[in-house]
Design a protein around this motif. Structure first.
Motif, PDB file in Angstrom:
ATOM      1  N   MET A 705     -13.109  13.371   3.200  1.00  0.00           N
ATOM      2  CA  MET A 705     -13.487  13.678   1.831  1.00  0.00           C
ATOM      3  C   MET A 705     -14.356  12.541   1.292  1.00  0.00           C
ATOM      4  O   MET A 705     -13.971  11.366   1.352  1.00  0.00           O
ATOM      5  N   TYR A 706     -15.520  12.903   0.777  1.00  0.00           N
ATOM      6  CA  TYR A 706     -16.425  11.943   0.185  1.00  0.00           C
ATOM      7  C   TYR A 706     -16.421  12.098  -1.337  1.00  0.00           C
ATOM      8  O   TYR A 706     -16.084  13.157  -1.875  1.00  0.00           O
ATOM      9  N   VAL A 707     -16.830  11.009  -2.017  1.00  0.00           N
ATOM     10  CA  VAL A 707     -16.943  11.008  -3.475  1.00  0.00           C
ATOM     11  C   VAL A 707     -18.306  10.430  -3.838  1.00  0.00           C
ATOM     12  O   VAL A 707     -18.765   9.472  -3.207  1.00  0.00           O
ATOM     13  N   THR A 708     -18.954  11.020  -4.853  1.00  0.00           N
ATOM     14  CA  THR A 708     -20.201  10.449  -5.360  1.00  0.00           C
ATOM     15  C   THR A 708     -19.950   9.834  -6.735  1.00  0.00           C
ATOM     16  O   THR A 708     -19.067  10.270  -7.481  1.00  0.00           O
ATOM     17  N   GLY A 709     -20.725   8.807  -7.065  1.00  0.00           N
ATOM     18  CA  GLY A 709     -20.609   8.146  -8.355  1.00  0.00           C
ATOM     19  C   GLY A 709     -21.982   7.742  -8.868  1.00  0.00           C
ATOM     20  O   GLY A 709     -22.964   7.713  -8.120  1.00  0.00           O
ATOM     21  N   TRP A 710     -22.034   7.433 -10.169  1.00  0.00           N
ATOM     22  CA  TRP A 710     -23.308   7.077 -10.818  1.00  0.00           C
ATOM     23  C   TRP A 710     -23.095   5.870 -11.712  1.00  0.00           C
ATOM     24  O   TRP A 710     -22.129   5.812 -12.474  1.00  0.00           O
ATOM     25  N   ASP A 711     -24.018   4.906 -11.609  1.00  0.00           N
ATOM     26  CA  ASP A 711     -23.971   3.712 -12.441  1.00  0.00           C
ATOM     27  C   ASP A 711     -24.622   4.029 -13.786  1.00  0.00           C
ATOM     28  O   ASP A 711     -25.839   4.153 -13.890  1.00  0.00           O
ATOM     29  N   VAL A 712     -23.801   4.161 -14.816  1.00  0.00           N
ATOM     30  CA  VAL A 712     -24.292   4.549 -16.131  1.00  0.00           C
ATOM     31  C   VAL A 712     -25.201   3.478 -16.720  1.00  0.00           C
ATOM     32  O   VAL A 712     -26.151   3.775 -17.445  1.00  0.00           O
ATOM     33  N   ALA A 713     -24.923   2.223 -16.418  1.00  0.00           N
ATOM     34  CA  ALA A 713     -25.703   1.124 -17.001  1.00  0.00           C
ATOM     35  C   ALA A 713     -27.116   1.089 -16.449  1.00  0.00           C
ATOM     36  O   ALA A 713     -28.086   0.928 -17.190  1.00  0.00           O
ATOM     37  N   VAL A 717     -28.935   4.351 -10.057  1.00  0.00           N
ATOM     38  CA  VAL A 717     -28.203   4.006  -8.843  1.00  0.00           C
ATOM     39  C   VAL A 717     -26.978   4.904  -8.750  1.00  0.00           C
ATOM     40  O   VAL A 717     -26.198   5.006  -9.703  1.00  0.00           O
ATOM     41  N   SER A 718     -26.830   5.555  -7.601  1.00  0.00           N
ATOM     42  CA  SER A 718     -25.631   6.337  -7.316  1.00  0.00           C
ATOM     43  C   SER A 718     -24.908   5.700  -6.144  1.00  0.00           C
ATOM     44  O   SER A 718     -25.459   4.844  -5.435  1.00  0.00           O
ATOM     45  N   GLY A 738     -32.215   4.859  -6.674  1.00  0.00           N
ATOM     46  CA  GLY A 738     -33.261   5.697  -7.246  1.00  0.00           C
ATOM     47  C   GLY A 738     -32.828   7.101  -7.589  1.00  0.00           C
ATOM     48  O   GLY A 738     -33.673   7.994  -7.708  1.00  0.00           O
ATOM     49  N   THR A 739     -31.510   7.316  -7.770  1.00  0.00           N
ATOM     50  CA  THR A 739     -31.018   8.671  -8.019  1.00  0.00           C
ATOM     51  C   THR A 739     -29.943   8.676  -9.093  1.00  0.00           C
ATOM     52  O   THR A 739     -29.338   7.657  -9.409  1.00  0.00           O
ATOM     53  N   PHE A 740     -29.708   9.863  -9.642  1.00  0.00           N
ATOM     54  CA  PHE A 740     -28.510  10.172 -10.411  1.00  0.00           C
ATOM     55  C   PHE A 740     -27.911  11.416  -9.762  1.00  0.00           C
ATOM     56  O   PHE A 740     -28.284  12.542 -10.068  1.00  0.00           O
ATOM     57  N   TYR A 753     -25.945  17.096   1.130  1.00  0.00           N
ATOM     58  CA  TYR A 753     -26.970  17.446   0.158  1.00  0.00           C
ATOM     59  C   TYR A 753     -26.497  17.012  -1.223  1.00  0.00           C
ATOM     60  O   TYR A 753     -25.292  16.989  -1.502  1.00  0.00           O
ATOM     61  N   GLY A 754     -27.449  16.682  -2.092  1.00  0.00           N
ATOM     62  CA  GLY A 754     -27.076  16.269  -3.434  1.00  0.00           C
ATOM     63  C   GLY A 754     -28.035  16.807  -4.477  1.00  0.00           C
ATOM     64  O   GLY A 754     -29.198  17.117  -4.184  1.00  0.00           O
ATOM     65  N   LEU A 755     -27.545  16.927  -5.710  1.00  0.00           N
ATOM     66  CA  LEU A 755     -28.385  17.230  -6.854  1.00  0.00           C
ATOM     67  C   LEU A 755     -28.705  15.919  -7.556  1.00  0.00           C
ATOM     68  O   LEU A 755     -27.793  15.185  -7.951  1.00  0.00           O
TER      69      LEU A 755
END
Length: 929
Positions: A705-713, A717-718, A738-740, A753-755
């Protein structure tokens, strides 16, 4: 517009106009006169035609079109054509009797007489009894308009251009239209050049092709070149085409006289893109908007005795639906958001704060009428609305009556004013009965606000479109009026260009859908397998390459990556600020009807969490758990309700659909019993500060199981993690710079794959190191709410979410499918009651592919090949029981191909091995068939 029309109610004949293989190619032509002193800009011609013995698909015919100067009543063949289009696709009506041929580039013709010549690329053969032939329909008018129609037909004795009546035909005039707009023929015009090229990685590339043949999945760079020769600056441009829709509207970029601008657009092609792509450009010298006139007389009519009083608090806004719609800044609506603070929103409801300022004002955030925007108190005055008159001459009136400046305890001298919207004309006005009011103690406002000295008066669509009458100065008085009407654009020019794109693709077919065989122990048997290609391009295929594909985490990366334009930091900040609204105490029972049965009959079974409230999904006060058929998103029935929380992602593991894993933005990790919605806390998955967790994704290849995250600041950067299902322990795998990444999922062979909301695109991600490449644009700006998941049966991505909308505008949650080959989303339908779905997970098992070394008893020959379009190939599967004991054996053969919609087709294999002649039972207890 049609500049010249020469058509008949009835056609009595016609002239063939086509290429030929029998030595008699023909062309037909007729003349027209440009009457405007400034000439014409011609974009297309329409032809009245008839097709004898048409081919199965008439839309596939291409055409050659030329425009010639006049030479003594015939086309001037001695000089080069003034404009030409070779092998361009035309547009036929449903009856194949009217043909429109767009010009790849606009044809600029000065005042004078010209000829248009037509020839269809049919390669007709008159010696055959049922040969296809195209006729340009003709007739015999009296008198003949202009010169007699011209014809080239060697068989009729007219090897060069001759009057048609001299070529053994009675036709003297042909039916056609000239399409375009006046002006530009003298070189003073706005022109658009559209060309294409296969992407070479340079986003500013500008090819030369106006006709291009490609395969689905190829990336094509469309280059639009805008040139201004009008003599004035056209600094506001609108561009769109029939493939991409509206590309930009009223973009402000300097385009002075004699200057050119270039715009590039990268498209990952699909079959639906085939055909003529028509682009339209408009350039103008000013923004659209409103002008006004001030008057010393007012149409004010007191409605306090007949109107509806609104109960509005301080800084409040309340929505009201008018009985008629009107157009405001190009949007037609009947909804107003009437605010306490001296203004109203059009088409939306959101707060209008009292800290007014000059226009344009970024704090408004939506279309607004501002008769007297100031910080008013809700008491002791009142706000009323009423409809006066009868349709179609009604007036809708909003009255702010005796409103005092905040706070009302210090100010007793109020203002009374109105907005009146006129149904018949679509115009509106501000009417002022009393604008003598005070602002005692309301620093920095002065003590006297008479005449609008403390207010802002005007209209605004957004930060780019506004008209201000005044801000902080005296501009109105008692008994005055401001009448508003759409401003006139004095200089607006429109032009067009067209290209032809031929997109093909291989389409794999596999039969039978499963390989089933039986043999006695020690023997072999063979089962046939047929691969077909029903597409229009060659199919490259291979068998049993699943292991290599599975072991290459970049096998799904496109050969040429898509390059997206990143969203602004401000937009990403707005996504970060987006919160789930709460309107009250969470309920303990579901609001929507309870689901009554399992998903056994669902086409695309899925589970998700969504916010619900008394108004549906618009203002949720609790969450509910939904089993659903993703193919029918308008049907939702819930099985449990939860308090509002920030759940973001969900996934199933190990093909176990009795338990869904769900993660929250802050790291809470849960399981949900899909039978009753019971949620169980597993543990907390801590992340670095400012990192929000966005989704879960189960990798069937590694059972992880993988998890994705996003740096709000940072906003760009994800992160990619793995999570322990039992303890919620989180392990960082990689940064995805370079992504969200708002959501992610794996296909059947373990490709991630990612959005990416930063680029509004689908991306391919290397799960080992976070490297990624763009696949293609989704087609709209992504919000931070939504989830994707793969259907392993079809290889199609499903997406539950909605496009990003500006604050205050209503969202439209829906379910979409996404083509993993090009990233393009297609809406399936909106969700019931506009419910936003998160933790959206399909409940469909992953079959997986068996690696060749795992099934030594199975061999398929040949193992690879190429199948031309429309052809088939026979394969043989050999099932070898030489070293097998009695029993039943299963595997899954994978057919890999360049069919981007079904890159891998899984074929189940079931092999029954008997223990000996006449056995009734296998050694392991299985019955023989």
């Amino acid at each position: 517009m049609v500049l010249y029309r020469q058509q008949a109610d009835f056609y009595s004949g016609g002239l063939t106009a086509q290429t030929a293989t029998d030595g008699n190619p023909t062309k037909a032509a007729d003349d027209f006169t440009v009457t405007d002193a400034d000439g014409w800009t011609v974009s297309a011609f329409n032809f009245a035609i008839a097709i004898a013995n048409p081919p199965p698909v008439t839309a596939g015919i291409t055409y050659n079109l030329t425009v010639h100067a006049d030479a003594a009543g015939l086309p001037n063949a001695a000089a080069p054509a003034l404009c030409a289009a070779t092998a361009v696709a035309g547009i036929l009506d449903n009856d194949d009797t009217m043909l429109s041929v767009p010009l790849p580039q606009a044809c600029l013709l000065p005042k004078g007489t010209y000829w248009v010549a037509l020839q269809a690329n049919i390669d007709g053969d008159g010696s055959q009894p049922l040969a296809t032939a195209l006729y340009w329909n003709g007739y015999l008018p009296s008198p003949t308009p202009g010169a007699t129609a011209a014809w080239q037909s060697p068989a009729a004795g007219c090897a060069t251009w001759q009057p048609a009546t001299s070529c053994n035909t009675a036709t003297s005039a042909l039916g056609f239209d000239v399409v375009g707009y006046p002006g530009g023929g003298d070189g003073t015009a706005l022109t658009l050049t559209l060309t294409m090229a296969l992407d070479n990685g340079d986003p500013t590339q500008c090819g030369t092709a106006t006709r291009l043949t490609v395969s689905a999945g190829d990336k094509v760079n469309f280059c639009y070149t805008m040139t201004n020769r009008t003599g004035i600056a056209l600094d506001y441009q609108t561009l769109g085409d029939t493939q991409g829709g509206l590309l930009f509207s009223l973009r402000q970029q300097a385009l002075g006289d004699g200057q050119s601008l270039r715009y590039n657009r990268l498209v990952t092609t699909e079959i639906a893109d085939s055909g003529v792509i028509q682009a339209t450009l408009t350039g103008q010298d000013r923004l659209p908007g409103y002008d006004y006139t001030s008057s010393g007389s007012s149409r004010f009519v007191d409605i306090t005795g007949v109107g509806t009083r609104m109960e509005l608090g301080n800084d409040n806004t309340l929505g009201v639906d008018m009985p008629f719609s009107f157009n405001f800044y190009g949007t037609t609506t009947n909804q107003l958001g009437i605010a306490t603070n001296g203004g109203l929103y059009v088409g939306m409801v959101r707060p209008l704060w009292g800290d007014n300022g000059p226009l344009p004002n970024g704090g408004l955030g939506g279309p607004a009428m501002l008769p007297l925007w100031d910080d008013f108190d809700s008491a002791p005055g009142g706000i009323y609305y009423a409809t006066l008159g009868t349709a179609p001459n009604r007036r809708f009136v909003v009255q702010w009556d005796d409103l005092v400046h905040y706070d009302g305890a210090s100010n007793t001298d109020g203002a009374t004013f109105q907005v009146i919207i006129d149904e018949a004309t679509g115009t509106f006005s501000y009417e002022y009965a009393d604008v003598q009011y005070s602002a005692i103690g309301a620093s920095p406002d002065p003590a006297s606000c008479n005449g609008g000295a403390c207010a802002t008066i005007g209209v605004q669509r957004d930060a780019a479109f506004s008209t201000q009458v005044g801000s902080g100065n005296v501009v109105v008085g008692d008994g005055t009026s401001i009448a508003w009407f759409p401003g006139v654009i004095d200089n607006a020019f429109t032009t067009s260009a067209a290209v032809t794109l031929d997109v093909g693709a291989p389409v794999v077919s596999v039969a039978p859908g499963a390989l089933i065989g039986s043999a006695q122990a020690g023997a072999t048997t063979q089962v046939p397998l047929t691969l077909g290609n029903t597409g229009s391009r060659a199919l490259t295929w291979s068998i049993d390459t699943a292991a290599a594909d599975r072991d290459d985490p970049r096998a799904h990366f496109p050969a040429m990556p898509y390059h997206a334009t990143p969203a602004s930091v401000a937009t990403l900040r707005e996504l970060a600020d987006a919160q789930v609204a709460t309107d009250g105490t969470p309920v303990s029972a579901p609001f929507l009807p309870r689901d009554t049965g399992p998903l056994t009959d669902a086409n695309v079974p899925a589970y998700a969490i969504g916010g619900v409230g008394p108004g549906g999904g618009a203002h949720p006060d609790h969450l509910e758990y939904f089993p659903l058929d993703a193919a029918y998103p308008s049907v939702l029935g819930s099985i449990a309700a939860y308090p509002i929380d920030t759940y973001t992602g969900g996934a199933f593991a190990h093909n176990d659909f009795s338990k869904q894993y769900v993660i929250g933005r802050g790291g809470g990790f849960f399981t949900v019993d899909t039978a009753n919605g019971q949620m169980t806390y597993v543990g907390f998955a801590p992340t670095a500060p400012n990192v929000w967790l966005t989704d879960l994704a189960w990798d069937p290849a590694t059972q992880t199981m993988y998890v994705t995250g996003w740096d709000v600041a940072s906003t760009s950067v994800s992160y990619l993690y793995t999570i322990d299902l039992a303890s919620a322990a989180l392990t960082q795998v990689a940064r995805i710079d370079g992504t969200f990444v708002t959501s992610a999922t794996f296909d059947a062979t373990g490709h991630l794959y990612g959005l990416d909301a930063r680029g509004a695109q689908l991306i391919a991600i290397d799960k080992r190191n976070g490297q990624w490449q763009g696949i293609g644009a989704i087609g709209f700006t992504l919000s931070n709410i939504g989830s994707i998941d793969f259907d392993p049966r079809t290889g199609v991505l499903w997406y539950a979410g909605h496009p990003y909308v500006a604050p205050g505008f209503p969202a439209r949650p829906a379910i979409y499918t996404i083509d993993p080959a090009n990233g393009r989303a297609s809406e399936v339908g909106p969700t019931r009651l506009a419910v936003d779905l998160v933790a959206f997970s399909l409940a469909i098992p992953y079959a997986g592919c068996t690696a060749p070394d795992e099934v030594p008893w199975l061999r398929v020959t040949p193992a690879s090949g190429v199948i031309d379009a429309g052809r088939y190939a026979g394969l043989t599967a050999t099932l070898d029981a030489t070293h097998l004991a009695a029993g039943r054996y299963e595997a899954t053969v994978c057919v890999r191909s360049n069919d981007l919609t079904r890159r891998i087709v899984a074929v189940p294999v079931r092999f029954t091995v008997g223990g000996g002649q006449g056995d009734g039972l296998f050694d392991d207890g299985f019955e023989t068939p």
